[in-house]
Design an enzyme around this catalytic site. Structure first.
Site, PDB file in Angstrom:
ATOM      1  N   ARG A  21      48.823  63.103  79.355  1.00  0.00           N
ATOM      2  CA  ARG A  21      50.131  62.449  79.288  1.00  0.00           C
ATOM      3  C   ARG A  21      50.101  60.961  79.650  1.00  0.00           C
ATOM      4  O   ARG A  21      51.064  60.251  79.441  1.00  0.00           O
ATOM      5  CB  ARG A  21      51.136  63.187  80.185  1.00  0.00           C
ATOM      6  CG  ARG A  21      51.624  64.480  79.577  1.00  0.00           C
ATOM      7  CD  ARG A  21      52.418  65.305  80.573  1.00  0.00           C
ATOM      8  NE  ARG A  21      51.545  65.932  81.555  1.00  0.00           N
ATOM      9  CZ  ARG A  21      51.983  66.524  82.666  1.00  0.00           C
ATOM     10  NH1 ARG A  21      53.275  66.531  82.950  1.00  0.00           N
ATOM     11  NH2 ARG A  21      51.138  67.085  83.508  1.00  0.00           N
ATOM     12  N   ARG A 336      43.497  26.869  90.837  1.00  0.00           N
ATOM     13  CA  ARG A 336      42.638  27.771  90.073  1.00  0.00           C
ATOM     14  C   ARG A 336      41.378  28.105  90.878  1.00  0.00           C
ATOM     15  O   ARG A 336      41.103  27.491  91.897  1.00  0.00           O
ATOM     16  CB  ARG A 336      42.321  27.129  88.724  1.00  0.00           C
ATOM     17  CG  ARG A 336      43.579  27.060  87.826  1.00  0.00           C
ATOM     18  CD  ARG A 336      43.348  26.222  86.603  1.00  0.00           C
ATOM     19  NE  ARG A 336      42.129  26.608  85.919  1.00  0.00           N
ATOM     20  CZ  ARG A 336      41.444  25.811  85.098  1.00  0.00           C
ATOM     21  NH1 ARG A 336      41.862  24.570  84.871  1.00  0.00           N
ATOM     22  NH2 ARG A 336      40.340  26.234  84.526  1.00  0.00           N
TER      23      ARG A 336
HETATM   24 CA    CA Z   1      50.064  67.792  88.312  1.00  0.00          CA
END
Ligand code: CA
Ligand code: UD1
Length: 464
Positions: A21, A336
């Protein structure tokens, strides 16, 4: 820091899952929050709680995970993800014969704390299994804790295997347990994948312990965030936000003023001294160390830098640089990488530094590019000074001595040296060495032509 009262224990971290996911090329464990990989936060909590050994179960993109987290930990490979119980079993050979209690935690719950682990171990004592549980307003997705009428725990039922009534239970398991080592591995051998997901469930060990009359306990933890998992990028940002709030709160408790935690982002490794004030819209990241009594922000981004005491930085960037005490930076300055700025320096608006080493009490108040340069103490850099450090192929160095004065709009062409106590006239182009104590004029002399306007200056009447 380790927590003193902790008893010795081994830990197994579950991190072999595919994390579909996340929809990412990067393994979930390595997605960054608060400046370090998600899994690193879990490991930090275990180390802080005093873990003797930490074994990480890896699977998908195992090599990348190992390479990032390094050799302080042990790794076992779970080639096929057959469930959390199967994952823990992978660590059996490494822990055989060990008498230490085993703490199991999920690798994707970065809000785990050392306090929760220590509390769990204390409650665990000589039990066979102790389960950390939390109460959630919305328990969807989590395994539910089943209790008998007398309140004793019977087991855990996964959401997908639960009936309607069981799904209403708000006490959940968050994959954090302490086990007696022998019980753990004998019970894992008894697991069967006869459930909705056809997996070997670690949660089933609790039911096994109960049915065998073993000692089972729950440790109810009052912070439900402890097991909050990251399964997708929505949860990644939600957990990130909670971790940020926790980090800021710690600084506040330790004596740092953070005006608005909701618009301030501070990585876990950042250190800040007492009485420093952090204004809104500020991001402090990486390994950054800020001293005491400084005022940072609004609108500042500092990463991987060392900042002294009583420093004032606003609306500016500081990256991989050092800033000494008493110095002021900004607004709109850009430090920088590789810049070292001394004490009581003034770096004003629209000044860009790159690999600049600037000694104490220098002033560069307005519009300048100072790259590959060394500047001695008390020297004044006029507005519009530009170091021409690049010839189109290579970078060259510029050295400016102490107590010197670089007039406004000067162009310093590298490589070049400007001595101590020297003076560069405004508008000069400097290509040759300026010796100590001298004045350099690198421009055409001004020419005035008296009466010119009357004879030659165009007027409206001469317009065609
Ligand atoms: Ca889980
Ligand atoms: C698991 C628990 C559930 C709990 C929830 C949140 C089980 C059966 N269920 O469910 O009770 O409420 O976590 O803590 O344990 N993993 C492996 N190998 C595997 C499977 C998983 O290493 O074969 C790892 C994953 O990478 C992850 C952790 O174990 O870090 C949990 O796995 P996940 O699939 O998220 O379990 P849930 O279904 O959420």
């Amino acid at each position: 820091m380790t927590i003193d009262s902790a008893q010795p224990f081994s830990a197994i971290v579950l991190a072999a899952g595919k994390s579909t996911r996340m929809k990412s090329k990067t393994p979930k464990a390595l997605h960054s929050i608060a400046g370090q990989p998600l899994l690193q936060h879990v490991l930090d909590a275990l180390v802080e709680a005093g873990a003797e050994r930490i074994i990480i179960v890896v699977g998908h993109q195992a090599e990348q995970v190992k390479a990032t987290l390094g050799e302080d930990f042990e790794y076992v490979l779970q080639e096929e993800q057959l469930g959390t119980g199967h994952a823990v079993r992978m660590a059996e050979s490494l822990l055989s014969g060990s008498e230490l209690p085993i703490v199991v935690v999920p690798g994707d719950a970065p809000l785990l704390t050392a306090e929760a682990v220590s509390g769990l171990l204390e409650k665990h004592s000589n039990n066979h299994v102790t389960l950390l549980s939390v109460e959630l307003d919305n328990p969807t997705g989590y395994g539910r804790v089943l209790r008998a009428d007398d309140g004793n725990i019977i087991g855990i039922i996964e959401e997908k295997d639960a009936d309607v009534k069981q799904r209403k239970i708000r006490e959940v398991a968050v994959s954090i347990y302490a086990f007696h080592p022998e019980f753990l591995f004998t019970s894992l051998a008894l697991l069967s994948p006869s459930n909705a997901q056809r997996e070997y469930y670690l949660t089933d060990t609790v039911g096994i312990a109960r049915s065998q009359g073993k000692q089972v306990a729950t440790f109810i933890w009052d912070d439900p965030d402890v097991g909050l998992g990251v399964n997708n990028r929505v949860e990644l940002s939600a957990v990130s936000k909670k971790l940020n709030a926790r980090i800021i709160r710690k600084h506040q408790i330790n004596g740092v003023t953070v005006i608005d935690p909701s618009s301030t982002f501070i990585d876990k490794a950042v250190k800040i001294g007492v009485d420093t004030i952090v204004h809104p819209f500020t991001i402090l990241s990486g390994v950054t160390d800020i001293g005491e009594d400084s005022v940072i922000g609004p609108g500042v981004r500092i990463s991987d830098s060392m900042i002294g005491d009583q420093v004032r930085i606003r609306d500016s960037y500081v990256v991989s640089s050092e800033v000494g005490s008493g110095t002021t930076i900004g607004p709109f300055a850009n430090l920088r990488p590789g810049s070292t700025v001394g004490k009581n320096v003034k770096i004003g608006d629209f000044v860009e530094l790159k690999k600049a080493t600037i000694d104490d009490n220098v002033s560069a108040g307005h519009f300048a590019y100072l790259g590959d340069v060394t500047i001695g103490s008390r020297t004044n850099i006029g507005a519009g000074t530009i170091t021409c450090n690049y010839d189109g192929a290579n970078k060259h160095e510029i050295v400016i001595g102490a107590d010197s004065f670089i007039g406004s709009n000067s162009t310093l062409v590298a490589p070049v040296t400007i001595g101590n106590n020297s003076f560069v006239a405004a508008g000069s182009v400097i290509t040759d060495e300026v010796e100590e104590g001298s004045l350099a004029l690198g421009r055409a002399r001004q020419v005035n032509k008296p009466g010119w306007s009357k004879l030659h200056k165009p007027t409206k009447n001469t317009k065609k």
